[in-house]
Write a protein that holds these residues in place. Structure first.
Motif, PDB file in Angstrom:
ATOM      1  N   UNK A 104       0.822  -1.214   0.000  1.00 50.32           N
ATOM      2  CA  UNK A 104       0.000   0.000   0.000  1.00 50.32           C
ATOM      3  C   UNK A 104       0.853   1.260   0.000  1.00 50.32           C
ATOM      4  N   UNK A 105       2.005   1.228   0.662  1.00 51.27           N
ATOM      5  CA  UNK A 105       2.869   2.407   0.662  1.00 51.27           C
ATOM      6  C   UNK A 105       3.432   2.683  -0.730  1.00 51.27           C
ATOM      7  N   UNK A 106       3.857   1.636  -1.436  1.00 49.94           N
ATOM      8  CA  UNK A 106       4.378   1.808  -2.790  1.00 49.94           C
ATOM      9  C   UNK A 106       3.299   2.278  -3.759  1.00 49.94           C
ATOM     10  N   UNK A 107       2.044   1.981  -3.450  1.00 47.95           N
ATOM     11  CA  UNK A 107       0.927   2.432  -4.290  1.00 47.95           C
ATOM     12  C   UNK A 107       0.538   3.873  -3.976  1.00 47.95           C
ATOM     13  N   UNK A 108       1.130   4.453  -2.933  1.00 45.65           N
ATOM     14  CA  UNK A 108       0.833   5.836  -2.568  1.00 45.65           C
ATOM     15  C   UNK A 108      -0.273   5.994  -1.544  1.00 45.65           C
ATOM     16  N   UNK A 109      -0.504   4.944  -0.746  1.00 40.40           N
ATOM     17  CA  UNK A 109      -1.558   4.958   0.265  1.00 40.40           C
ATOM     18  C   UNK A 109      -0.968   4.652   1.634  1.00 40.40           C
ATOM     19  N   UNK A 110      -1.674   5.038   2.681  1.00 38.27           N
ATOM     20  CA  UNK A 110      -1.321   4.722   4.061  1.00 38.27           C
ATOM     21  C   UNK A 110      -2.569   4.227   4.780  1.00 38.27           C
ATOM     22  N   UNK A 111      -2.390   3.300   5.701  1.00 36.17           N
ATOM     23  CA  UNK A 111      -3.512   2.872   6.533  1.00 36.17           C
ATOM     24  C   UNK A 111      -3.813   4.009   7.502  1.00 36.17           C
ATOM     25  N   UNK A 112      -5.047   4.480   7.459  1.00 36.35           N
ATOM     26  CA  UNK A 112      -5.478   5.557   8.352  1.00 36.35           C
ATOM     27  C   UNK A 112      -6.214   5.001   9.563  1.00 36.35           C
ATOM     28  N   UNK A 113      -6.929   3.897   9.356  1.00 33.08           N
ATOM     29  CA  UNK A 113      -7.708   3.313  10.444  1.00 33.08           C
ATOM     30  C   UNK A 113      -7.935   1.838  10.151  1.00 33.08           C
ATOM     31  N   UNK A 114      -7.822   1.032  11.182  1.00 29.84           N
ATOM     32  CA  UNK A 114      -8.161  -0.385  11.059  1.00 29.84           C
ATOM     33  C   UNK A 114      -9.068  -0.743  12.224  1.00 29.84           C
ATOM     34  N   UNK A 115     -10.150  -1.442  11.913  1.00 35.67           N
ATOM     35  CA  UNK A 115     -11.102  -1.882  12.927  1.00 35.67           C
ATOM     36  C   UNK A 115     -11.141  -3.410  12.870  1.00 35.67           C
ATOM     37  N   UNK A 116     -10.451  -4.028  13.824  1.00 32.58           N
ATOM     38  CA  UNK A 116     -10.373  -5.488  13.828  1.00 32.58           C
ATOM     39  C   UNK A 116     -11.723  -6.132  14.110  1.00 32.58           C
ATOM     40  N   UNK A 117     -12.535  -5.503  14.931  1.00 31.55           N
ATOM     41  CA  UNK A 117     -13.845  -6.063  15.263  1.00 31.55           C
ATOM     42  C   UNK A 117     -14.757  -6.080  14.039  1.00 31.55           C
ATOM     43  N   UNK A 118     -14.802  -4.970  13.323  1.00 36.00           N
ATOM     44  CA  UNK A 118     -15.642  -4.867  12.124  1.00 36.00           C
ATOM     45  C   UNK A 118     -14.954  -5.434  10.886  1.00 36.00           C
ATOM     46  N   UNK A 119     -13.671  -5.772  11.017  1.00 36.07           N
ATOM     47  CA  UNK A 119     -12.862  -6.283   9.909  1.00 36.07           C
ATOM     48  C   UNK A 119     -12.894  -5.333   8.709  1.00 36.07           C
ATOM     49  N   UNK A 120     -12.510  -4.077   8.989  1.00 41.81           N
ATOM     50  CA  UNK A 120     -12.474  -3.047   7.949  1.00 41.81           C
ATOM     51  C   UNK A 120     -11.197  -2.226   8.099  1.00 41.81           C
ATOM     52  N   UNK A 121     -10.691  -1.753   6.978  1.00 43.08           N
ATOM     53  CA  UNK A 121      -9.510  -0.895   6.983  1.00 43.08           C
ATOM     54  C   UNK A 121      -9.761   0.280   6.043  1.00 43.08           C
TER      55      UNK A 121
END
Length: 80
Positions: free
Chosen positions: A58-75
């Motif tokens: 994701x970093x090489x694609x020009x993106x960063x993880x802003x939020x991850x919710x393990x309970x809802x299984x969403x990023x």
């Protein structure tokens, strides 16, 4: 070539400033996430160096993880 190259290509094709994905969507893109992606938020860290080959995708694609919710299984990825 890493299995996460497919995620890199997917994100490179995305438009907008933010992309939210369910883990199951990422499962489909990469051919399955490891159990650690569902258990540990550190798996989603924006670490370019080290052993997190998934983060390089994701970093090489020009993106960063802003939020991850393990309970809802969403990023949520934000454009870097």
């Amino acid at each position: 070539m890493s299995k996460y190259s497919a995620l890199r290509r997917h994100l490179e094709a995305a438009s907008g400033a933010s992309v939210e994905m369910a883990f199951r969507e990422i499962d489909d893109v990469v051919g399955g996430l490891p159990a650690s992606a569902r258990r540990y938020s550190a798996w989603w860290s924006n670490e370019h160096e080290g052993r997190h080959v998934q983060a390089r995708a994701w970093l090489d694609a020009g993106w960063r993880v802003a939020n991850v919710n393990l309970t809802a299984e969403r990023v949520r990825f934000n454009r870097a």
